[in-house]
Design an enzyme around this catalytic site. Structure first.
Site, PDB file in Angstrom:
ATOM      1  NE  ARG A 186     -84.029  39.493 -90.433  1.00  0.00           N
ATOM      2  CZ  ARG A 186     -83.769  40.121 -91.568  1.00  0.00           C
ATOM      3  NH1 ARG A 186     -84.862  40.616 -92.221  1.00  0.00           N
ATOM      4  NH2 ARG A 186     -82.511  40.450 -91.870  1.00  0.00           N
ATOM      5  CE  LYS A 225     -89.623  42.112 -85.316  1.00  0.00           C
ATOM      6  NZ  LYS A 225     -89.380  43.750 -85.705  1.00  0.00           N
ATOM      7  CG  ASP A 276     -96.145  42.339 -95.053  1.00  0.00           C
ATOM      8  OD1 ASP A 276     -97.186  42.371 -95.939  1.00  0.00           O
ATOM      9  OD2 ASP A 276     -94.997  42.200 -95.391  1.00  0.00           O
ATOM     10  CB  THR A 308     -88.004  39.715 -98.449  1.00  0.00           C
ATOM     11  OG1 THR A 308     -87.394  38.981 -97.279  1.00  0.00           O
ATOM     12  CG2 THR A 308     -87.501  39.126 -99.623  1.00  0.00           C
TER      13      THR A 308
END
Length: 251
Positions: free
Chosen positions: A13, A15, A105, A128
């Site tokens: 994804r 964001k 991240d 994930t």
């Protein structure tokens, strides 16, 4: 509406959040995996004016980053600032001997956590992959763990066995399945919850005190009620960390 556009690009994804200068925040999420990036980015609202700056934390790989840079330049004639993990930033000191090798991240989520609390804490990012990182009260990163996420575990089973069929994941209220798909769902859930729980216990022992646990990531809301300890669900923790870094650079 203009402002600083923040992007958290994961493996599945993307964001995004616009921290507007003249109005409320606008945010969204789109899936980029297994489809052209241009098609995914077409879901960004047309109402978004040219941002004043774009900041991005990406773990999606160099080819994705190059494509994202090209797409954003084509749309707004503006290249994003890609950040990476460093030895220290935002009140955090990395435990890595080679800080840049940490997934950005994780780094941004810890910076976001530090902005929310000065207590010793544990940062859980359920995407994930699932990552668990411990922070001491003084901001030292104590280390962490990485394990496959829910979908990654299911995919591994489906791809490496002949008699486990892929398909929708049924609910298993009792915690045990009564057909193969339900058994897979139950096993994967127990594995992820158990892995997180063991990691948090190790983190607490390393910190020498009780930990404030913050949970983020695409599967965070699903996992929160299954964990045997209290968590603070913060869906935009990575973007919060990115905003803190961008703000510090702007200052």
């Amino acid at each position: 509406m203009t402002g600083r556009l923040l992007i958290d690009a994961g493996n599945t994804r993307l964001k995004w959040r616009l921290d507007a200068e003249d109005g409320p925040r606008v945010a969204g999420c789109l899936v980029h995996r297994d489809r052209p990036l241009a098609e995914a980015l077409a879901e960004l609202p047309d109402a978004l004016a040219r941002p004043s700056a774009i900041w991005c934390g990406s773990v999606a790989g160099s080819h994705f980053d190059a494509a994202l840079d090209a797409a954003l330049r084509a749309r707004w004639s503006l290249s994003p600032t890609f950040v990476q993990a460093t030895a220290a930033a935002g009140g955090i000191v990395s435990a890595y001997a080679e800080p840049a090798r940490m997934g950005v991240d994780r780094w941004l989520a810890m910076i976001g956590a530090r902005a929310r609390t000065r207590r010793a804490c544990c940062v859980i990012d359920a995407g994930t992959a699932v990552t668990v990182d411990a922070l001491a009260a003084d901001g030292r990163h104590l280390g962490g763990t990485i394990l496959p996420g829910l979908q990654l575990m299911r995919t591994a089973l489906y791809g490496n066995t002949r008699r486990i069929p892929a398909g929708p994941v049924p609910a298993t209220p009792s915690g045990l399945g009564r057909d193969t798909a339900a058994c897979v769902a139950a096993g994967v859930r127990h594995a992820v919850v158990g892995g997180i729980t063991g990691s948090v216990q190790s983190a607490g022992a390393g910190a020498g005190e009780g930990l404030h646990c913050l949970l983020t990531g695409g599967d965070g809301a699903f996992l929160a009620p299954l964990l045997p300890f209290a968590v603070e669900l913060v869906p935009d923790l990575v973007l919060d960390g990115l905003a803190r870094l961008a703000g510090s650079a702007g200052a």
